[in-house]
Design a protein around this motif. Structure first.
Motif, mmCIF file in Angstrom:
data_model
loop_
_atom_site.group_PDB
_atom_site.id
_atom_site.type_symbol
_atom_site.label_atom_id
_atom_site.label_comp_id
_atom_site.label_asym_id
_atom_site.label_seq_id
_atom_site.Cartn_x
_atom_site.Cartn_y
_atom_site.Cartn_z
ATOM 1 N N THR A 83 22.004 -26.604 11.302
ATOM 2 C CA THR A 83 21.722 -26.945 10.047
ATOM 3 C C THR A 83 20.097 -27.455 9.939
ATOM 4 N N LEU A 84 19.671 -27.100 8.943
ATOM 5 C CA LEU A 84 18.234 -27.776 8.715
ATOM 6 C C LEU A 84 18.622 -28.786 7.419
ATOM 7 N N VAL A 85 17.924 -30.148 7.491
ATOM 8 C CA VAL A 85 18.205 -30.962 6.555
ATOM 9 C C VAL A 85 16.552 -31.377 6.272
ATOM 10 N N THR A 86 16.290 -31.564 5.062
ATOM 11 C CA THR A 86 14.990 -31.868 4.517
ATOM 12 C C THR A 86 15.256 -33.079 3.474
ATOM 13 N N GLU A 87 14.107 -33.680 2.987
ATOM 14 C CA GLU A 87 14.576 -34.588 1.895
ATOM 15 C C GLU A 87 14.964 -34.076 0.686
ATOM 16 N N ILE A 88 14.481 -32.962 0.063
ATOM 17 C CA ILE A 88 15.193 -32.329 -0.778
ATOM 18 C C ILE A 88 15.067 -30.963 -0.615
ATOM 19 N N THR A 89 16.027 -29.984 -1.097
ATOM 20 C CA THR A 89 16.047 -28.394 -0.654
ATOM 21 C C THR A 89 14.972 -27.820 -1.337
ATOM 22 N N ALA A 90 14.178 -26.878 -0.525
ATOM 23 C CA ALA A 90 13.081 -25.990 -0.946
ATOM 24 C C ALA A 90 13.401 -25.223 -2.323
ATOM 25 N N GLY A 91 14.251 -24.775 -2.604
ATOM 26 C CA GLY A 91 14.659 -24.298 -3.554
ATOM 27 C C GLY A 91 14.720 -24.949 -5.082
ATOM 28 N N GLU A 92 15.144 -26.466 -4.728
ATOM 29 C CA GLU A 92 15.049 -27.219 -6.069
ATOM 30 C C GLU A 92 13.409 -27.593 -6.207
ATOM 31 N N MET A 93 12.685 -28.028 -5.462
ATOM 32 C CA MET A 93 11.111 -28.270 -5.547
ATOM 33 C C MET A 93 10.484 -26.874 -6.165
ATOM 34 N N ALA A 183 20.604 -28.327 3.982
ATOM 35 C CA ALA A 183 21.255 -29.696 3.469
ATOM 36 C C ALA A 183 19.894 -30.452 2.800
ATOM 37 N N ALA A 184 20.417 -31.566 2.152
ATOM 38 C CA ALA A 184 19.264 -32.421 1.764
ATOM 39 C C ALA A 184 19.780 -33.979 1.508
ATOM 40 N N LEU A 185 18.772 -34.742 2.056
ATOM 41 C CA LEU A 185 19.005 -36.343 2.008
ATOM 42 C C LEU A 185 19.068 -36.848 0.553
ATOM 43 N N GLU A 186 18.007 -36.051 -0.216
ATOM 44 C CA GLU A 186 18.094 -36.636 -1.733
ATOM 45 C C GLU A 186 18.162 -35.487 -2.582
ATOM 46 N N THR A 187 17.749 -35.814 -3.940
ATOM 47 C CA THR A 187 17.945 -34.814 -4.932
ATOM 48 C C THR A 187 16.430 -34.905 -5.645
ATOM 49 N N LEU A 188 15.803 -34.037 -6.154
ATOM 50 C CA LEU A 188 14.699 -34.440 -6.904
ATOM 51 C C LEU A 188 14.681 -35.378 -7.807
ATOM 52 N N GLN A 189 15.791 -35.299 -8.645
ATOM 53 C CA GLN A 189 15.930 -36.365 -9.692
ATOM 54 C C GLN A 189 16.044 -37.824 -9.045
#
Length: 305
Positions: A83-93, A183-189
């Motif tokens: 699993t790769l976890v970033t602050e927000i997902t690349a797709g959302e950005m 997965a992501a630790l946060e959302t863009l919102q």
């Protein structure tokens, strides 16, 4: 400034959240020496129990395209993780609707103007900063101070060749391949809300800290990248601390988020598997880092590079 252009600049700024946007302290320019050895590359940490391994890798969200940081042991840790976890997902950005949502959230009521919220002295400094960046005085009149502050922080970097497309998350996402779980630790919102919920005076100070010296962020970023490439988390933290002198901003941008992410890691240790977490390097450096909050929970963190 047109809405979509502003949105694209701001989405890049959101990607640079861990940068010290309040670059009010002068940093000595970096100097190159012929005798200096090739940097060792960025640092990485690990937490593990009997059936779970979690790598913590500090990133820089935008880089010049000639920075060679993807070392074999980093690649190996990523390849071994399911699993790769970033602050927000690349797709959302990258979603255009997300970019537009940033700008829409940041807009002032129709009867208000950003420059009207500034004192005469601040307004003069702010307009001069826009001129230095090639922007008209009314470029951000329709937007809240936090939005203008973010964009003023990132535009000098983009003009100097720092590009989110060359940033660490972009490379890691590509190297991870399409089949790895994300997965992501946060959302863009939630990241937008960090700024949008700041008190009005903190938003104005955030804006003015960039406006007083628009190019200071470039020198600070050059220094941060140099320390990041050396794997020197302590010196990286010193530069971050000079930039984040406002305790309200430091708490919102770093400390509260670090504490939440440590809680996420603690809970993730209850599930088997291997995870590669890539977050801004400022979150893994200095006091109240993610590692500090993990240690407070009794979780051992070891540095592996």
């Amino acid at each position: 400034m047109k809405l979509r252009t502003a949105a694209l600049a701001a989405s890049s700024a959101i990607a640079l959240l861990a940068l010290p946007a309040c670059a009010t302290t002068e940093v000595e320019p970096a100097t190159a020496t012929a005798a200096k050895a090739e940097p060792n590359g960025p640092a990485m940490w690990k937490v593990a129990d009997e059936d779970t391994t979690i790598y913590l890798f500090g990133t820089v969200h935008a880089l010049p395209d000639d920075v060679n940081w993807f070392r074999p042991d980093i690649a190996s840790a990523l390849a071994s993780s399911d699993t790769l976890v970033t602050e927000i997902t690349a797709g959302e950005m990258e979603d255009p609707s997300s970019q537009m949502a940033i700008a829409a959230k940041a807009m002032l009521p129709q009867d208000q103007s950003l420059r009207d919220t500034l004192s005469d002295e601040d307004r003069a400094v702010y307009e001069a900063a826009l001129g230095k960046l090639g922007l008209p005085p009314g470029a951000f009149d329709r937007f809240e101070p936090w939005f203008a502050g973010m964009t003023l922080a990132v535009l000098p970097l983009m003009q100097k060749g720092y590009d989110p497309a060359s940033g660490v998350e972009k490379v890691i996402d590509t190297e991870a391949g399409p089949d790895r779980t994300r997965a992501a630790l946060e959302t863009l919102q939630s990241q937008i809300d960090i700024f949008d919920t700041l008190p009005a005076d903190a938003q104005v100070e955030f804006l003015m800290s960039s406006a007083r010296d628009p190019m200071a962020i470039v020198n600070m970023m050059d220094q941060m990248v140099a320390e990041w490439m050396e794997g020197d988390a302590d010196d990286l933290a010193k530069i971050m601390n000079m930039g984040l002198s406002d305790p309200t901003l430091a708490d919102a941008l770093l400390f509260k988020r670090n504490e939440r992410w440590a809680e996420w890691i603690d809970e993730r240790l209850d599930k088997p598997g291997a995870v590669f977490i890539a977050v801004g390097a400022g979150h893994l450096a200095g006091q109240k880092s993610v590692q500090d909050y993990l240690s407070a929970r009794g979780i051992e963190v070891s540095r592996v590079r």
